[in-house]
Motif scaffolding. Structure first.
Motif, PDB file in Angstrom:
ATOM      1  N   MET A 226     -70.877 -78.583 -87.543  1.00 35.42           N
ATOM      2  CA  MET A 226     -72.262 -78.874 -87.912  1.00 35.42           C
ATOM      3  C   MET A 226     -72.537 -80.374 -87.893  1.00 35.42           C
ATOM      4  O   MET A 226     -73.605 -80.818 -87.447  1.00 35.42           O
ATOM      5  CB  MET A 226     -72.571 -78.304 -89.299  1.00 35.42           C
ATOM      6  N   GLY A 227     -71.571 -81.166 -88.362  1.00 37.12           N
ATOM      7  CA  GLY A 227     -71.742 -82.615 -88.348  1.00 37.12           C
ATOM      8  C   GLY A 227     -71.856 -83.155 -86.935  1.00 37.12           C
ATOM      9  O   GLY A 227     -72.719 -83.994 -86.635  1.00 37.12           O
ATOM     10  N   GLU A 228     -70.999 -82.668 -86.041  1.00 32.49           N
ATOM     11  CA  GLU A 228     -71.050 -83.104 -84.645  1.00 32.49           C
ATOM     12  C   GLU A 228     -72.336 -82.636 -83.979  1.00 32.49           C
ATOM     13  O   GLU A 228     -72.929 -83.355 -83.159  1.00 32.49           O
ATOM     14  CB  GLU A 228     -69.837 -82.550 -83.882  1.00 32.49           C
TER      15      GLU A 228
ATOM     16  N   THR B  57     -75.185 -84.866 -82.103  1.00 32.28           N
ATOM     17  CA  THR B  57     -75.590 -84.555 -80.726  1.00 32.28           C
ATOM     18  C   THR B  57     -77.093 -84.324 -80.652  1.00 32.28           C
ATOM     19  O   THR B  57     -77.758 -84.766 -79.697  1.00 32.28           O
ATOM     20  CB  THR B  57     -74.845 -83.294 -80.234  1.00 32.28           C
ATOM     21  N   LEU B  58     -77.634 -83.652 -81.644  1.00 30.15           N
ATOM     22  CA  LEU B  58     -79.075 -83.382 -81.702  1.00 30.15           C
ATOM     23  C   LEU B  58     -79.872 -84.683 -81.768  1.00 30.15           C
ATOM     24  O   LEU B  58     -80.880 -84.858 -81.064  1.00 30.15           O
ATOM     25  CB  LEU B  58     -79.382 -82.499 -82.915  1.00 30.15           C
ATOM     26  N   GLU B  59     -79.432 -85.602 -82.620  1.00 28.09           N
ATOM     27  CA  GLU B  59     -80.129 -86.889 -82.753  1.00 28.09           C
ATOM     28  C   GLU B  59     -80.058 -87.706 -81.465  1.00 28.09           C
ATOM     29  O   GLU B  59     -81.012 -88.408 -81.107  1.00 28.09           O
ATOM     30  CB  GLU B  59     -79.511 -87.691 -83.901  1.00 28.09           C
TER      31      GLU B  59
ATOM     32  N   LYS C  97     -71.510 -69.689 -92.158  1.00 31.83           N
ATOM     33  CA  LYS C  97     -72.445 -68.704 -91.607  1.00 31.83           C
ATOM     34  C   LYS C  97     -73.504 -69.401 -90.744  1.00 31.83           C
ATOM     35  O   LYS C  97     -73.914 -68.875 -89.703  1.00 31.83           O
ATOM     36  CB  LYS C  97     -73.104 -67.917 -92.734  1.00 31.83           C
ATOM     37  N   GLY C  98     -73.921 -70.589 -91.182  1.00 24.05           N
ATOM     38  CA  GLY C  98     -74.874 -71.359 -90.389  1.00 24.05           C
ATOM     39  C   GLY C  98     -74.300 -71.759 -89.041  1.00 24.05           C
ATOM     40  O   GLY C  98     -75.018 -71.778 -88.029  1.00 24.05           O
ATOM     41  N   ILE C  99     -73.008 -72.071 -89.016  1.00 22.88           N
ATOM     42  CA  ILE C  99     -72.346 -72.409 -87.749  1.00 22.88           C
ATOM     43  C   ILE C  99     -72.310 -71.189 -86.837  1.00 22.88           C
ATOM     44  O   ILE C  99     -72.539 -71.287 -85.629  1.00 22.88           O
ATOM     45  CB  ILE C  99     -70.931 -72.958 -88.017  1.00 22.88           C
TER      46      ILE C  99
ATOM     47  N   GLU D 197     -51.876 -89.236 -99.386  1.00 27.78           N
ATOM     48  CA  GLU D 197     -52.690 -90.080 -98.514  1.00 27.78           C
ATOM     49  C   GLU D 197     -53.369 -89.163 -97.502  1.00 27.78           C
ATOM     50  O   GLU D 197     -52.698 -88.434 -96.767  1.00 27.78           O
ATOM     51  CB  GLU D 197     -51.841 -91.126 -97.805  1.00 27.78           C
ATOM     52  N   PHE D 198     -54.714 -89.183 -97.477  1.00 30.24           N
ATOM     53  CA  PHE D 198     -55.472 -88.272 -96.629  1.00 30.24           C
ATOM     54  C   PHE D 198     -56.159 -89.024 -95.500  1.00 30.24           C
ATOM     55  O   PHE D 198     -56.713 -90.103 -95.703  1.00 30.24           O
ATOM     56  CB  PHE D 198     -56.517 -87.520 -97.456  1.00 30.24           C
ATOM     57  N   LEU D 199     -56.145 -88.423 -94.311  1.00 25.86           N
ATOM     58  CA  LEU D 199     -56.805 -88.987 -93.145  1.00 25.86           C
ATOM     59  C   LEU D 199     -57.988 -88.107 -92.748  1.00 25.86           C
ATOM     60  O   LEU D 199     -57.902 -86.877 -92.868  1.00 25.86           O
ATOM     61  CB  LEU D 199     -55.838 -89.092 -91.964  1.00 25.86           C
ATOM     62  N   PRO D 200     -59.074 -88.685 -92.260  1.00 24.63           N
ATOM     63  CA  PRO D 200     -60.249 -87.904 -91.857  1.00 24.63           C
ATOM     64  C   PRO D 200     -59.944 -86.934 -90.722  1.00 24.63           C
ATOM     65  O   PRO D 200     -59.166 -87.259 -89.816  1.00 24.63           O
ATOM     66  CB  PRO D 200     -61.251 -88.972 -91.404  1.00 24.63           C
ATOM     67  N   GLN D 201     -60.566 -85.768 -90.760  1.00 21.71           N
ATOM     68  CA  GLN D 201     -60.349 -84.759 -89.731  1.00 21.71           C
ATOM     69  C   GLN D 201     -60.774 -85.242 -88.355  1.00 21.71           C
ATOM     70  O   GLN D 201     -60.180 -84.868 -87.342  1.00 21.71           O
ATOM     71  CB  GLN D 201     -61.117 -83.478 -90.098  1.00 21.71           C
ATOM     72  N   GLY D 202     -61.808 -86.085 -88.301  1.00 23.06           N
ATOM     73  CA  GLY D 202     -62.321 -86.558 -87.022  1.00 23.06           C
ATOM     74  C   GLY D 202     -61.302 -87.307 -86.183  1.00 23.06           C
ATOM     75  O   GLY D 202     -61.458 -87.423 -84.958  1.00 23.06           O
TER      76      GLY D 202
END
Length: 218
Positions: A122-124, A128-130, A169-171, A27-32
């Motif tokens: 990157m997701g966060e 934040t950018l939007e 690398k992008g991060i 059973e997996f929970l989201p990292q967020g």
């Protein structure tokens, strides 16, 4: 089934690879959810309270901001790694993590799971950018990561790892940090799945026992 593993999605690929062919319920929970330790702890306790028919349950978490503190087991043995977060699991041991931490305290550790999760850097940043626009988002992230010196990507050999490495690398570029790569070690995760679970590396709670914060110190 006699074994159930509750885990964060950050180490999902590594766990499934190691457990391939075994009859284990995951059973997996989201990292967020780590952003809200109290709520994560409540959700984990709810999952534990609802478990039936297992003799052994493994929490593939660390202390995680006190999210696992005071969790209670049910009619089963409960095992959790004796770590504060999942990075020592990806590096093979707490000692390996301590070594890298001493080399550079300001390290942002990433792996395939850490770049691919909903709560990734990157997701966060995109959210934040939007919400705030480029200039304010840049100021926010400069403040958030001003104490960091490098990004350290942990290779674990999962599928499509090169794609996750590009994100890492992008991060590094986004945060203006030096980007480095290290080979991970899945020994700790292998023991998490297959045992044994020695007390030096794992906290083993008997049926109807509870996890104390002090158990995470050696």
């Amino acid at each position: 089934m006699s074994l159930k593993i509750i885990a964060c999605e950050v180490i999902k690929e590594e766990l499934l690879e190691i457990a391939s062919g075994r009859d284990i319920d995951f059973e997996f929970l989201p990292q967020g959810k780590h952003n809200y330790p109290d709520k994560l702890g409540q959700e984990l306790q709810g999952i534990l309270d609802g478990i039936r028919g297992y003799s052994h349950v493994i929490l593939a978490f660390g202390l995680c901001g006190n999210a696992t503190k005071n969790l209670r087991s049910g009619d089963f043995k409960l095992t959790i790694p004796r770590v504060h977060d999942c990075i020592p699991l990806l590096l093979g041991s707490q000692e390996s993590y301590d070594k890298h931490h001493r080399e550079e305290v300001g390290t942002l550790y990433l792996s395939c799971g850490w770049t691919n999760s909903e709560g990734s850097v990157m997701g966060e940043y995109k959210r934040t950018l939007e919400k705030y626009g480029a200039k304010k988002a840049a100021r926010i992230y400069d403040m958030m990561y001003k104490g960091y010196k490098r990004v350290l990507f942990i290779r674990t050999g999962v599928a499509n790892e090169e794609n996750y490495l590009k994100i890492s690398k992008g991060i590094g570029e986004l945060l203006s940090l030096d980007h480095q790569i290290i080979q991970g070690d899945l020994t700790y995760i292998e023991r998490l799945v297959n045992g044994p679970w020695p007390d030096r590396e794992f906290i083993n709670i008997p049926a109807y026992g509870s996890i104390d914060e002090s158990y995470f110190t050696r």
